[in-house]
Design a protein around this motif. Sequence first.
Motif, PDB file in Angstrom:
ATOM      1  N   SER A  47      -7.670  63.990 -19.008  1.00  0.00           N
ATOM      2  CA  SER A  47      -7.854  63.211 -20.233  1.00  0.00           C
ATOM      3  C   SER A  47      -9.089  63.699 -20.970  1.00  0.00           C
ATOM      4  O   SER A  47     -10.213  63.446 -20.557  1.00  0.00           O
ATOM      5  CB  SER A  47      -7.985  61.720 -19.917  1.00  0.00           C
ATOM      6  N   THR A  48      -8.833  64.412 -22.059  1.00  0.00           N
ATOM      7  CA  THR A  48      -9.907  64.913 -22.915  1.00  0.00           C
ATOM      8  C   THR A  48      -9.702  64.358 -24.316  1.00  0.00           C
ATOM      9  O   THR A  48      -8.725  63.651 -24.588  1.00  0.00           O
ATOM     10  CB  THR A  48      -9.898  66.448 -22.950  1.00  0.00           C
ATOM     11  N   GLN A  49     -10.557  64.691 -25.236  1.00  0.00           N
ATOM     12  CA  GLN A  49     -10.403  64.244 -26.619  1.00  0.00           C
ATOM     13  C   GLN A  49      -9.146  64.816 -27.269  1.00  0.00           C
ATOM     14  O   GLN A  49      -8.595  64.232 -28.184  1.00  0.00           O
ATOM     15  CB  GLN A  49     -11.643  64.620 -27.432  1.00  0.00           C
ATOM     16  N   ARG A  52      -4.623  63.691 -23.719  1.00  0.00           N
ATOM     17  CA  ARG A  52      -4.796  62.470 -22.925  1.00  0.00           C
ATOM     18  C   ARG A  52      -3.628  62.276 -21.975  1.00  0.00           C
ATOM     19  O   ARG A  52      -2.488  62.514 -22.340  1.00  0.00           O
ATOM     20  CB  ARG A  52      -4.922  61.259 -23.830  1.00  0.00           C
ATOM     21  N   HIS A  53      -3.938  61.825 -20.781  1.00  0.00           N
ATOM     22  CA  HIS A  53      -2.897  61.470 -19.823  1.00  0.00           C
ATOM     23  C   HIS A  53      -2.225  60.194 -20.332  1.00  0.00           C
ATOM     24  O   HIS A  53      -2.881  59.230 -20.691  1.00  0.00           O
ATOM     25  CB  HIS A  53      -3.500  61.241 -18.441  1.00  0.00           C
ATOM     26  N   SER A  54      -0.919  60.184 -20.384  1.00  0.00           N
ATOM     27  CA  SER A  54      -0.172  59.068 -20.952  1.00  0.00           C
ATOM     28  C   SER A  54       0.522  58.253 -19.873  1.00  0.00           C
ATOM     29  O   SER A  54       1.131  58.802 -18.962  1.00  0.00           O
ATOM     30  CB  SER A  54       0.862  59.627 -21.944  1.00  0.00           C
ATOM     31  N   LEU A  55       0.425  56.941 -20.000  1.00  0.00           N
ATOM     32  CA  LEU A  55       1.144  55.999 -19.151  1.00  0.00           C
ATOM     33  C   LEU A  55       2.015  55.160 -20.076  1.00  0.00           C
ATOM     34  O   LEU A  55       1.597  54.811 -21.173  1.00  0.00           O
ATOM     35  CB  LEU A  55       0.178  55.073 -18.411  1.00  0.00           C
ATOM     36  N   MET A  56       3.220  54.821 -19.634  1.00  0.00           N
ATOM     37  CA  MET A  56       4.096  54.030 -20.482  1.00  0.00           C
ATOM     38  C   MET A  56       4.689  52.878 -19.692  1.00  0.00           C
ATOM     39  O   MET A  56       5.123  53.051 -18.557  1.00  0.00           O
ATOM     40  CB  MET A  56       5.211  54.902 -21.054  1.00  0.00           C
ATOM     41  N   SER A  57       4.697  51.712 -20.326  1.00  0.00           N
ATOM     42  CA  SER A  57       5.289  50.521 -19.722  1.00  0.00           C
ATOM     43  C   SER A  57       6.363  49.989 -20.658  1.00  0.00           C
ATOM     44  O   SER A  57       6.101  49.742 -21.834  1.00  0.00           O
ATOM     45  CB  SER A  57       4.209  49.465 -19.508  1.00  0.00           C
ATOM     46  N   GLY A  97      -9.949  56.918 -20.708  1.00  0.00           N
ATOM     47  CA  GLY A  97      -9.346  57.864 -21.634  1.00  0.00           C
ATOM     48  C   GLY A  97      -7.840  57.979 -21.513  1.00  0.00           C
ATOM     49  O   GLY A  97      -7.226  58.822 -22.158  1.00  0.00           O
ATOM     50  N   TYR A  98      -7.210  57.123 -20.702  1.00  0.00           N
ATOM     51  CA  TYR A  98      -5.757  57.171 -20.565  1.00  0.00           C
ATOM     52  C   TYR A  98      -5.091  56.520 -21.775  1.00  0.00           C
ATOM     53  O   TYR A  98      -5.511  55.464 -22.240  1.00  0.00           O
ATOM     54  CB  TYR A  98      -5.294  56.489 -19.280  1.00  0.00           C
ATOM     55  N   TYR A  99      -4.040  57.144 -22.252  1.00  0.00           N
ATOM     56  CA  TYR A  99      -3.279  56.676 -23.404  1.00  0.00           C
ATOM     57  C   TYR A  99      -2.162  55.792 -22.856  1.00  0.00           C
ATOM     58  O   TYR A  99      -1.214  56.280 -22.248  1.00  0.00           O
ATOM     59  CB  TYR A  99      -2.717  57.894 -24.138  1.00  0.00           C
ATOM     60  N   ILE A 100      -2.292  54.482 -23.044  1.00  0.00           N
ATOM     61  CA  ILE A 100      -1.348  53.526 -22.474  1.00  0.00           C
ATOM     62  C   ILE A 100      -0.417  53.029 -23.571  1.00  0.00           C
ATOM     63  O   ILE A 100      -0.854  52.393 -24.523  1.00  0.00           O
ATOM     64  CB  ILE A 100      -2.083  52.343 -21.816  1.00  0.00           C
TER      65      ILE A 100
END
Length: 109
Positions: A47-49, A52-57, A97-100
Amino acid sequence: MRETLDYSREFLGFYEEWTFGDKDGGIQRDDMRLLFGEDPVHAAAISTQTNRHSLMSFVDNTDEIFSELKQRGVEIESPLQEYPYGLYEFAVIDINGYYIRVAERVEKD
């Protein structure tokens, strides 16, 4: 680890926290469970600017969750809207920094 669990509980509405030592833990909200392992080097690498590492719900109540997170003061990174790929969603960036992404499917006519 402690900061991540506290943030997830206080701002994202998670509960049912558990830990194993100082470096492993997890938290739950409804059917979504997040497991964490403290590894700053790995977290910085994924996860950088610019990436980003993405998580999805996937949920059935996107509007409710969006309103709740706004009331909790969570900064919304991507606005709540319907996308052409058939999802109604929004996104936040957590303290690591995780993109949720929180989404539900939209029925097309």
